[in-house]
Design an enzyme around this catalytic site. Structure first.
Site, PDB file in Angstrom:
ATOM      1  N   HIS A   1      -6.675  29.877 -14.298  1.00 25.14           N
ATOM      2  CA  HIS A   1      -7.029  28.503 -13.902  1.00 25.14           C
ATOM      3  C   HIS A   1      -8.488  28.430 -13.438  1.00 25.14           C
ATOM      4  CE1 HIS A   1      -3.095  26.814 -14.375  1.00 25.14           C
ATOM      5  NE2 HIS A   1      -2.531  27.536 -13.416  1.00 25.14           N
TER       6      HIS A   1
ATOM      7  N   THR B   1       1.755  -0.984   9.070  1.00 19.85           N
ATOM      8  CA  THR B   1       2.378  -1.350  10.344  1.00 19.85           C
ATOM      9  C   THR B   1       1.345  -1.395  11.463  1.00 19.85           C
ATOM     10  OG1 THR B   1       4.424  -0.279   9.604  1.00 19.85           O
ATOM     11  CG2 THR B   1       4.211  -0.747  11.953  1.00 19.85           C
TER      12      THR B   1
ATOM     13  N   PRO C   1       2.385   4.883   1.222  1.00 22.14           N
ATOM     14  CA  PRO C   1       2.844   5.290   2.559  1.00 22.14           C
ATOM     15  C   PRO C   1       1.721   5.931   3.362  1.00 22.14           C
ATOM     16  CG  PRO C   1       4.411   5.982   0.861  1.00 22.14           C
ATOM     17  CD  PRO C   1       3.196   5.471   0.143  1.00 22.14           C
TER      18      PRO C   1
ATOM     19  N   GLU D   1      -3.646  32.720 -11.506  1.00 23.47           N
ATOM     20  CA  GLU D   1      -4.614  31.877 -10.797  1.00 23.47           C
ATOM     21  C   GLU D   1      -6.035  32.137 -11.307  1.00 23.47           C
ATOM     22  OE1 GLU D   1      -3.536  29.518  -9.085  1.00 23.47           O
ATOM     23  OE2 GLU D   1      -1.457  30.223  -9.018  1.00 23.47           O
TER      24      GLU D   1
ATOM     25  N   GLY E   1       0.825  -1.205   0.000  1.00 24.38           N
ATOM     26  CA  GLY E   1       0.000   0.000   0.000  1.00 24.38           C
ATOM     27  C   GLY E   1       0.852   1.245   0.000  1.00 24.38           C
TER      28      GLY E   1
END
Length: 697
Positions: free
Chosen positions: A475, A256, A251, A472, A249
């Site tokens: 966009h 864990t 990070p 910006e 998978g």
């Protein structure tokens, strides 16, 4: 559990070692050293018996003898010092006086030369006065005194003073080198010992309740827990539990954490080790540690052995660059042999985690070693909500906060990023002096985790601010005009992270596939910033570098991977891997001809050129809206999607945002006067702005 290294072959504890494998303090050596020091001190401080007596003159001795004050119960002692001409007579005086004035008996010594005073001493001790011995009026005869001859030999003190310093030095050297040799021997033998750490059940409180957002992965590994609790349930029908489970998978997805939860649910010993712990500077150490790790597993079966980041030791064999002995390959060979010969009926299960499955050796992934691969994917909206609920229990959240809104606004976030969102929100609320975390802090921390923290103190010139605003705005307008784009979230010209301005999009739902039209519209939006600069200023800047890189990557994948080019068709060109593997990629050759490469370049350029032309056409048609949005950004710095829509539709904002506030400084910093007239301060400020402006560009 005592450490594996502190056990003797018979299983008993080694008294020289502590529980963690380190040698205990050398008490025996300390005791012997203390005794040696005490003997030396005693030898230096020891005095002979004569040194403790009062020395008197000969005439005083004569008076004491004649006055009957010398004790006659014991004979006097004539002592001759060995190796010296010194002689003295030793004795004791009788007590004198009475009552409070009474003095106790006192020892004395008087120097004498017996060779010349022998006759005089004999006559004095005989008790007879010269010329009137026993005669005359008032004459009296005393009890005669006798003496014995002794030789004073101080051999022991001399030997101690001469030899003990040498013995002390030898003892110190002996124990020093003995300890060093023991440590060196232990270190050499411990190189091959496994560094796997055992997680005790008392400290491992993690269960499946603490793992959210990966329900499918939890279902797959639940079989491991059931097997460890009741192995006979599976052995009864002849089934075998997987020998190894590989969790794959991105990070931060919780691989864990899931392994710890398995150990917590099964209530069995849990050994954890990192893949990098196997490889050392000495040849053969990694293979030895692999063998030792499996030996520990056999002794504590049933148990779990978790190898984190196994790609550090499990990479493809034969891809090493250069010659020489590849220690990593030898370690991998040992791991392959141990896993293949491991009996699952013993109840030892290997769990490994990696985010680079593409670089693992195929022999490691075959059935019989890692039988099962569990994909721990990024959470969907329900999973994100569950993860936020888990982490929200650890902080104080306001009652009005709806975590569902945050979950819907964080697509593509991993579990670690969501935990960071909650933590950043808690820190932000604490800085603001709030009693609980509100939705405002969560929204701001979400933007900070994904796009970086606002850098309001960055000194930008008005010209750069104006250029960023039009960039910006280009966009934002294209994103609103095009049909197949993600909804606009926010537009800001406040620098965030490395960018001088950001246009943020948030998908309405989780997406796992993208259509060709969506890709094309994405390319058009990427070109919007560069096109706006060209239309307004007649010139372009390097601020569109990130847009160009992203557009090129999308165009290449459309042509080479996704078969979206009509000329090249549905053929994959090249071996495409998510991550670069240097040794493999350097040795691999291109799988297509030069003519095909030219066609690929032509198709990529065609996609981008078409997107640029379409963006320019649309922005020219809406140049008025471009001016309005850019001026609003220069005034308010940050606009939401509703503000952009109002400006494009009506030309004014129905609910304009608040005016921007200057950056806040801590109280102690605000009280300090800021010197601007000093030449040194002006130079430092100029250098700081220059570095930041260069970084922003």
């Amino acid at each position: 559990m005592p450490d594996h290294e502190s056990k003797r072959p018979g299983g008993d504890e080694d008294p020289k070692n502590t529980g963690n494998g380190e040698p205990s303090f050398n008490w025996r050596g300390l005791i012997l050293l203390s005794i040696a020091v005490m003997l030396i001190v005693a030898a230096f401080t020891a005095k002979s018996e004569a040194g403790k007596l009062k020395t008197i003159q000969w005439h005083k001795f004569v008076e004491y003898v004649k006055g009957g004050q010398v004790d006659d119960k014991e004979p006097l002692r004539l002592v001759t010092k060995e190796g010296s001409a010194e002689e003295y007579l030793m004795g004791k005086l009788l007590p004198t006086g009475s009552g409070d004035a009474k003095q106790e008996a006192m020892g004395f010594k008087v120097l004498i030369n017996i060779e010349f005073q022998k006759e005089e001493l004999k006559q004095l001790l005989s008790g007879k006065e010269d010329g009137a011995a026993g005669e005359g009026e008032g004459g009296s005869e005393r009890k005669p005194l006798t003496y014995t001859v002794e030789i004073d030999s101080n051999m022991l003190s001399s030997v101690l003073l001469g030899l003990l310093p040498i013995l002390l030095i030898l003892l110190i050297l002996y124990f020093f080198f003995r300890q060093q040799m023991r440590m060196a021997g232990r270190g050499a033998m411990s190189f091959g010992k496994s560094k796997a750490k055992k997680l005790e059940m008392e400290t491992n409180k993690t269960t499946f309740k603490d793992v959210a957002g990966v329900n499918e992965a939890k279902e797959e590994v639940w079989e491991l827990v059931e097997f460890l609790k009741d192995p006979k349930k599976f052995q009864r029908l002849g089934g075998q539990i997987p020998k190894g489970v590989l969790m794959v998978g991105a990070p931060g997805t919780g691989k864990t954490l899931l392994a710890r939860a398995i150990a917590g649910e099964a209530d069995v010993p849990f050994f954890s080790i990192s893949g990098s712990d196997f490889v050392e500077m000495f040849v053969g150490v990694g293979a030895s540690r692999v063998r030792d790790m499996f030996e520990q597993g056999q002794k504590h079966a049933p148990c779990l052995i978790f190898i984190d980041e196994i790609d550090a030791v499990g990479r493809h064999r034969g891809h090493g660059l250069g010659g020489g002995h590849d220690e990593r390959e030898q370690t991998l060979n040992a791991l392959l042999v141990e896993m293949d010969g491991f009996d699952t009926q013993e109840g030892v299960i290997i769990i490994a985690a990696t985010n680079r499955p593409d670089v693992l050796d195929p022999a490691l992934l075959r059935p019989g070693r890692f039988d099962r691969q569990v994909t721990v994917a990024l959470p969907d909206v329900k999973g994100r909500h569950a993860i936020l609920d888990v982490h929200a229990k650890k902080v104080k959240m306001a009652e009005s906060v709806d975590l569902g809104i945050v979950a819907r606004g964080t697509p593509g976030y991993s579990g670690a990023e969501l935990a960071n969102v909650i933590n950043e929100a808690a820190l932000l609320a604490a800085r603001r002096g709030l009693m609980a975390i509100t939705l405002s802090e969560l929204e701001e921390s979400r933007d900070k985790v994904r796009w970086g923290k606002e850098r309001r103190s960055l000194a930008l010139s008005e010209k750069e601010k104006q250029n960023t605003a039009y960039h910006e705005a280009g966009h934002a307008i294209l994103n609103e005009l095009l049909e197949h784009t993600d909804p606009l979230h926010k537009v800001t010209i406040i620098p965030r992270g490395p960018a001088l301005g950001v246009t943020m999009f948030l998908p309405e739902e989780d997406k796992y596939t993208q259509r060709k039209f969506e890709m094309i519209d994405h390319l058009i939006v990427s070109m919007g910033g560069r096109v706006a600069e060209e239309i307004v200023f007649g010139d372009v800047t390097n601020g569109a570098g990130g847009d160009i890189k992203m557009a090129t990557d999308v165009a290449r994948k459309m042509v080479c991977q996704w078969g979206m080019s009509e000329e090249l068709g549905m053929i994959e060109y090249g071996d495409h891997h998510e991550h670069t593997f240097l040794a493999r990629d350097m040795t691999s050759s291109r799988s297509y001809s030069e003519d095909t490469a030219r066609k690929i370049d032509h198709e990529m350029k065609r996609f981008i050129d078409n997107a640029y032309g379409k963006a320019k056409e649309m922005l020219l048609e809406h140049k008025h809206e471009l001016e309005l949005i850019a001026k609003a950004l220069l005034e308010y710095e940050t606009l939401n999607a509703s503000h952009i829509r109002d400006l494009m539709k009506d030309g004014v904002m129905s609910d304009p945002p608040a005016s921007p506030q200057p950056p806040e400084f801590p109280a102690e910093e605000a009280e300090k006067p800021r010197v601007a007239d000093d030449d040194h301060s002006a130079e430092e400020s100029s250098g700081l702005w220059g570095d930041q402006a260069a970084a922003g560009a």
